[in-house]
Motif scaffolding. Sequence first.
Motif, PDB file in Angstrom:
ATOM      1  N   MET A   1       0.868  -1.139  -0.121  1.00  0.00           N
ATOM      2  CA  MET A   1       0.011   0.015  -0.002  1.00  0.00           C
ATOM      3  C   MET A   1       0.862   1.363   0.028  1.00  0.00           C
ATOM      4  N   ALA A   2       0.764   2.197  -0.849  1.00  0.00           N
ATOM      5  CA  ALA A   2       1.379   3.295  -0.842  1.00  0.00           C
ATOM      6  C   ALA A   2       0.992   4.504   0.108  1.00  0.00           C
ATOM      7  N   GLY A   3       2.103   5.248   0.445  1.00  0.00           N
ATOM      8  CA  GLY A   3       2.034   6.427   1.256  1.00  0.00           C
ATOM      9  C   GLY A   3       1.429   7.581   0.426  1.00  0.00           C
ATOM     10  N   TRP A   4       1.133   8.539   1.102  1.00  0.00           N
ATOM     11  CA  TRP A   4       0.681   9.899   0.240  1.00  0.00           C
ATOM     12  C   TRP A   4       1.843  10.832   0.559  1.00  0.00           C
ATOM     13  N   ILE A   5       1.964  11.851  -0.307  1.00  0.00           N
ATOM     14  CA  ILE A   5       2.776  12.803  -0.425  1.00  0.00           C
ATOM     15  C   ILE A   5       1.903  14.178  -0.716  1.00  0.00           C
ATOM     16  N   LEU A   6       2.144  15.254   0.329  1.00  0.00           N
ATOM     17  CA  LEU A   6       1.793  16.543  -0.457  1.00  0.00           C
ATOM     18  C   LEU A   6       2.511  17.280  -0.925  1.00  0.00           C
ATOM     19  N   ILE A   7       2.443  17.524  -2.352  1.00  0.00           N
ATOM     20  CA  ILE A   7       3.348  18.401  -3.109  1.00  0.00           C
ATOM     21  C   ILE A   7       2.674  19.686  -3.310  1.00  0.00           C
ATOM     22  N   ALA A   8       3.659  20.578  -3.671  1.00  0.00           N
ATOM     23  CA  ALA A   8       3.286  22.155  -4.000  1.00  0.00           C
ATOM     24  C   ALA A   8       4.094  22.643  -4.924  1.00  0.00           C
ATOM     25  N   PRO A   9       3.664  23.483  -5.756  1.00  0.00           N
ATOM     26  CA  PRO A   9       4.456  24.152  -6.840  1.00  0.00           C
ATOM     27  C   PRO A   9       5.648  24.871  -6.302  1.00  0.00           C
ATOM     28  N   THR A  10       6.943  25.110  -6.946  1.00  0.00           N
ATOM     29  CA  THR A  10       8.101  25.826  -6.290  1.00  0.00           C
ATOM     30  C   THR A  10       7.612  27.260  -6.485  1.00  0.00           C
ATOM     31  N   ILE A  11       8.328  28.099  -5.837  1.00  0.00           N
ATOM     32  CA  ILE A  11       7.965  29.444  -5.926  1.00  0.00           C
ATOM     33  C   ILE A  11       9.429  30.146  -6.466  1.00  0.00           C
ATOM     34  N   ASP A  12       9.265  30.813  -7.679  1.00  0.00           N
ATOM     35  CA  ASP A  12      10.076  31.535  -8.423  1.00  0.00           C
ATOM     36  C   ASP A  12      10.312  32.995  -7.675  1.00  0.00           C
ATOM     37  N   CYS A  13      11.271  32.842  -6.879  1.00  0.00           N
ATOM     38  CA  CYS A  13      11.692  34.193  -6.220  1.00  0.00           C
ATOM     39  C   CYS A  13      11.996  35.367  -7.151  1.00  0.00           C
ATOM     40  N   ALA A  14      12.594  35.109  -8.067  1.00  0.00           N
ATOM     41  CA  ALA A  14      12.829  36.406  -8.737  1.00  0.00           C
ATOM     42  C   ALA A  14      11.367  37.099  -9.396  1.00  0.00           C
ATOM     43  N   ARG A  15      10.413  36.268  -9.828  1.00  0.00           N
ATOM     44  CA  ARG A  15       9.319  36.789 -10.173  1.00  0.00           C
ATOM     45  C   ARG A  15       8.185  36.912  -9.011  1.00  0.00           C
ATOM     46  N   ARG A  16       8.487  36.374  -7.820  1.00  0.00           N
ATOM     47  CA  ARG A  16       7.618  36.296  -6.886  1.00  0.00           C
ATOM     48  C   ARG A  16       6.190  35.664  -7.095  1.00  0.00           C
ATOM     49  N   GLY A  17       6.332  34.435  -7.939  1.00  0.00           N
ATOM     50  CA  GLY A  17       5.275  33.737  -8.096  1.00  0.00           C
ATOM     51  C   GLY A  17       5.491  32.330  -7.973  1.00  0.00           C
ATOM     52  N   LEU A  18       4.317  31.438  -8.180  1.00  0.00           N
ATOM     53  CA  LEU A  18       4.284  30.056  -8.153  1.00  0.00           C
ATOM     54  C   LEU A  18       4.713  29.523  -9.572  1.00  0.00           C
ATOM     55  N   GLN A  19       5.388  28.520  -9.742  1.00  0.00           N
ATOM     56  CA  GLN A  19       5.538  27.628 -10.810  1.00  0.00           C
ATOM     57  C   GLN A  19       4.354  26.461 -11.228  1.00  0.00           C
ATOM     58  N   ARG A  20       3.294  26.967 -11.492  1.00  0.00           N
ATOM     59  CA  ARG A  20       2.222  25.915 -11.344  1.00  0.00           C
ATOM     60  C   ARG A  20       2.220  25.224 -12.814  1.00  0.00           C
ATOM     61  N   GLU A  21       2.829  25.993 -13.804  1.00  0.00           N
ATOM     62  CA  GLU A  21       3.097  25.018 -15.042  1.00  0.00           C
ATOM     63  C   GLU A  21       4.114  23.845 -15.292  1.00  0.00           C
ATOM     64  N   THR A  22       4.866  24.006 -14.129  1.00  0.00           N
ATOM     65  CA  THR A  22       5.840  22.838 -14.107  1.00  0.00           C
ATOM     66  C   THR A  22       5.197  21.535 -14.100  1.00  0.00           C
ATOM     67  N   PRO A  23       6.016  20.645 -14.511  1.00  0.00           N
ATOM     68  CA  PRO A  23       5.393  19.046 -14.531  1.00  0.00           C
ATOM     69  C   PRO A  23       5.377  18.879 -12.888  1.00  0.00           C
ATOM     70  N   LEU A  24       4.563  17.962 -12.390  1.00  0.00           N
ATOM     71  CA  LEU A  24       4.471  17.611 -10.979  1.00  0.00           C
ATOM     72  C   LEU A  24       5.654  16.872 -10.372  1.00  0.00           C
ATOM     73  N   SER A  25       6.774  16.493 -11.167  1.00  0.00           N
ATOM     74  CA  SER A  25       7.747  15.746 -10.974  1.00  0.00           C
ATOM     75  C   SER A  25       8.778  16.957 -10.368  1.00  0.00           C
ATOM     76  N   GLU A  26       8.583  18.250 -10.686  1.00  0.00           N
ATOM     77  CA  GLU A  26       9.406  19.482 -10.209  1.00  0.00           C
ATOM     78  C   GLU A  26       8.876  20.278  -9.109  1.00  0.00           C
ATOM     79  N   TRP A  27       7.731  19.604  -8.596  1.00  0.00           N
ATOM     80  CA  TRP A  27       6.979  20.316  -7.427  1.00  0.00           C
ATOM     81  C   TRP A  27       7.933  19.795  -6.215  1.00  0.00           C
ATOM     82  N   GLU A  28       7.811  20.647  -5.177  1.00  0.00           N
ATOM     83  CA  GLU A  28       8.367  20.245  -4.041  1.00  0.00           C
ATOM     84  C   GLU A  28       7.489  19.330  -3.266  1.00  0.00           C
TER      85      GLU A  28
END
Length: 78
Positions: A1-28
């Motif tokens: 049985m698998a566990g569960w992970i909470l993942i969230a988009p990374t933050i682009d500090c230079a643009r002060r925004g979220l990187q929602r369009e990146t693949p889930l494999s790149e989310w934190e």
Amino acid sequence: MAGWILIAPTIDCARRGLQRETPLSEWEHVDGFSSRESCEDFRATVIDTEKSDSENVYVQRYSYSICVPDDDPRLKGE
């Protein structure tokens, strides 16, 4: 049985925004949980606790976060 992970988009500090369009494999990976329910409960608690500061990019980040099984193929980035 698998566990569960909470993942969230990374933050682009230079643009002060979220990187929602990146693949889930790149989310934190925020935290791991034994069940989907405990993951969703944690996510909801964070959102509810911080909702008064909706301009904060970290609060926005949790509103886009998702709970996924730790064996979700989208996390592999293939």
